[in-house]
Design an enzyme around this catalytic site. Structure first.
Site, mmCIF file in Angstrom:
data_model
loop_
_atom_site.group_PDB
_atom_site.id
_atom_site.type_symbol
_atom_site.label_atom_id
_atom_site.label_comp_id
_atom_site.label_asym_id
_atom_site.label_seq_id
_atom_site.Cartn_x
_atom_site.Cartn_y
_atom_site.Cartn_z
ATOM 1 N N TYR A 161 3.197 62.342 27.669
ATOM 2 C CA TYR A 161 4.617 62.612 27.893
ATOM 3 C C TYR A 161 5.452 62.277 26.656
ATOM 4 O O TYR A 161 6.668 62.154 26.751
ATOM 5 C CB TYR A 161 5.135 61.800 29.092
ATOM 6 C CG TYR A 161 4.500 62.187 30.408
ATOM 7 C CD1 TYR A 161 3.134 62.005 30.610
ATOM 8 C CD2 TYR A 161 5.248 62.729 31.435
ATOM 9 C CE1 TYR A 161 2.535 62.355 31.815
ATOM 10 C CE2 TYR A 161 4.652 63.074 32.643
ATOM 11 C CZ TYR A 161 3.302 62.885 32.825
ATOM 12 O OH TYR A 161 2.720 63.227 34.020
ATOM 13 N N LYS A 193 -9.848 57.111 31.055
ATOM 14 C CA LYS A 193 -10.949 58.074 30.932
ATOM 15 C C LYS A 193 -11.558 57.866 29.539
ATOM 16 O O LYS A 193 -11.724 58.808 28.755
ATOM 17 C CB LYS A 193 -10.409 59.504 31.118
ATOM 18 C CG LYS A 193 -11.467 60.579 31.174
ATOM 19 C CD LYS A 193 -12.240 60.603 32.469
ATOM 20 C CE LYS A 193 -13.339 61.647 32.412
ATOM 21 N NZ LYS A 193 -14.205 61.639 33.599
ATOM 22 N N ASP A 240 -10.803 60.108 37.441
ATOM 23 C CA ASP A 240 -11.370 61.025 38.443
ATOM 24 C C ASP A 240 -12.052 60.232 39.558
ATOM 25 O O ASP A 240 -11.831 60.477 40.744
ATOM 26 C CB ASP A 240 -12.333 62.022 37.789
ATOM 27 C CG ASP A 240 -13.311 61.366 36.825
ATOM 28 O OD1 ASP A 240 -13.020 60.247 36.356
ATOM 29 O OD2 ASP A 240 -14.357 61.957 36.536
ATOM 30 N N ASP A 259 0.865 58.780 36.807
ATOM 31 C CA ASP A 259 1.598 59.780 37.576
ATOM 32 C C ASP A 259 0.705 60.286 38.722
ATOM 33 O O ASP A 259 1.143 60.400 39.877
ATOM 34 C CB ASP A 259 1.935 60.941 36.621
ATOM 35 C CG ASP A 259 3.118 61.761 37.082
ATOM 36 O OD1 ASP A 259 3.682 61.447 38.134
ATOM 37 O OD2 ASP A 259 3.465 62.725 36.379
#
Ligand SMILES: NC(=O)c1ccc[n+]([C@@H]2O[C@H](COP(=O)([O-])OP(=O)(O)OC[C@H]3O[C@@H](n4cnc5c(N)ncnc54)[C@H](O)[C@@H]3O)[C@@H](O)[C@H]2O)c1
Length: 373
Positions: free
Chosen positions: A142, A212, A245, A269
């Protein structure tokens, strides 16, 4: 009584106005000693002035202790240009989300999203869920550093220094786009510290780092490394980490294995919406955008144009955002009273908006909470 708090009151668009009216009813009922100052924000100001977050609202925020924000409408680039007042069209004005700008301008680096299943809420995924998400709020994907079409200079640099860029280097400039994920040591360190500090002050047992890093090695690797370093300073609090995930599955499978979660902006988010859905969805998702000198509290839903003007939507998310503001101001007793009154109304089940299976109006719910205070 000391000087009143100065609260910037930013209802915004659509149902933002209605849920903020509800929040004011309960804030008045807890008798917060505050001066509420209305601020202009939202679609109307984009169309009329070419800026959805006018400078006067930025100036107002600089003078306030905290702010309550409703919701705003935003639209894709072409639709935004088309709705601009004629005098601003073709001038290269670009719509940017006021809330994203606010977070960056005021360095509101913490996005705090408590997700609690209040007993008796028919929308609870499971009773007893009580998760708290800390989302980094100013950087990561972002950061706003984005290119489409991709300038020749950037393409040349990437072709010269990055082997994995090879498959992309011969594409035409408008055939691909680049959005930069930028994570800093400072940004990572301070959000993780905020999560551990929260855990320490609120007797929470564990902090889970979401990332991740096995694939996104540079940015998420840095985040994870900083997180592990900070965690060592809090030996009394357990720490673990999980891939974004995998945790989406595990959170659904067993939400009771988790407590406080902390993540870079995009993953934060995602998991905060997932967690919010487990405790009632958009009518319950509240958030605080918190910096050192200013904090802005809001429901996480948007302006829901299809319901605007109907006083039909659930105000509980905004009422809980008001409760978060009271906590942040140090008004702990008022915050607890407001939370208990809201919990009582949910448990009783008499005043329920459509999303909870009832037909109460927005302000009926606020009045029901007020009557418990
Ligand atoms: N923070 C914000 O201001 C914010 C957040 C999300 C979307 N938006 C903007 O809002 C506009 C509408 O977006 P959207 O329709 O995708 O999302 P939305 O959150 O406005 O509404 C989606 C749907 O969720 C339900 N809903 C939302 N809030 C509810 C509530 N309090 N009680 C009960 N049901 C509720 C309604 O069915 C609604 O139609 C868009 O312009 C979007 O850009 C703003």
């Amino acid at each position: 009584m000391g000087a009143p708090y100065r609260i910037a009151w930013l209802p915004g668009d659509g149902i933002g106005r209605e849920v903020m009216e509800a929040a004011r009813i309960v804030l008045d009922a807890v008798q917060l000693n505050a001066e509420y100052v209305d601020g202009d924000i939202g679609w109307e100001f984009w169309c009329r002035e070419g800026d959805a977050f006018p400078q006067r609202t930025i100036d107002l925020l600089r003078t306030c202790d905290a702010s309550m924000f409703g919701a705003i409408t935003s639209k894709p680039v072409k639709a935004a240009e088309a709705e601009l007042d004629a005098q601003f069209r073709g001038k290269g004005l670009v719509y940017r989300s006021p809330i994203v700008r606010m977070r960056q301008l005021f360095d509101l680096y913490i996005c705090l999203r408590p997700c609690k299943a209040y007993p008796g809420n028919p929308l609870n995924f499971k009773e007893g869920i009580d998760l708290v998400v800390f989302r980094e709020n100013t950087e990561d994907l972002y950061s706003g550093v984005e290119f489409h079409p991709v300038p020749q200079e950037l393409r040349s640099v990437l072709a010269g220094i990055s082997k994995p860029f090879a498959p992309f280097q011969h594409l035409a400039a408008d055939e691909y786009a680049v959005s930069c994920k930028i994570n800093t040591k400072k940004g990572s360190e301070r959000i993780v510290r905020a999560a551990f500090e929260f855990a320490r002050k609120n007797n929470r047992r564990k902090v889970t780092i979401v990332h991740k890093a096995n694939v996104v090695r540079a940015t998420d690797g840095l985040f994870l490394e900083e997180a592990k370093r900070v965690a060592k300073e809090y030996p009394a609090i357990a720490m673990d980490d999980a891939n974004i995930d995998a945790i989406c599955m595990w959170l659904l499978k067993n939400p009771f294995n988790y407590d406080v979660l902390v993540a870079p902006n995009l993953y934060g988010d995602i998991i905060s919406d997932l967690c919010a859905q487990m405790v009632g969805g958009l009518g319950f998702g509240c958030s605080g955008n918190i910096g050192t000198n200013l904090a802005v509290f809001e429901p996480t839903h948007g302006s829901a144009p299809k319901y605007a003007g109907q006083y039909k939507v659930n105000p509980i998310a905004t009422i809980l955002a008001a409760k978060m503001m009271l906590e942040w101001l140090g008004e702990t007793q008022k915050a607890t009273a407001l939370e208990q009154a809201t919990a009582e109304v949910i448990r009783e089940g008499k005043a329920r908006t459509y999303d909870m299976g009832g037909n109460a109006k927005t302000l009926d719910v606020a009045q029901a909470v007020r009557s418990k205070l």
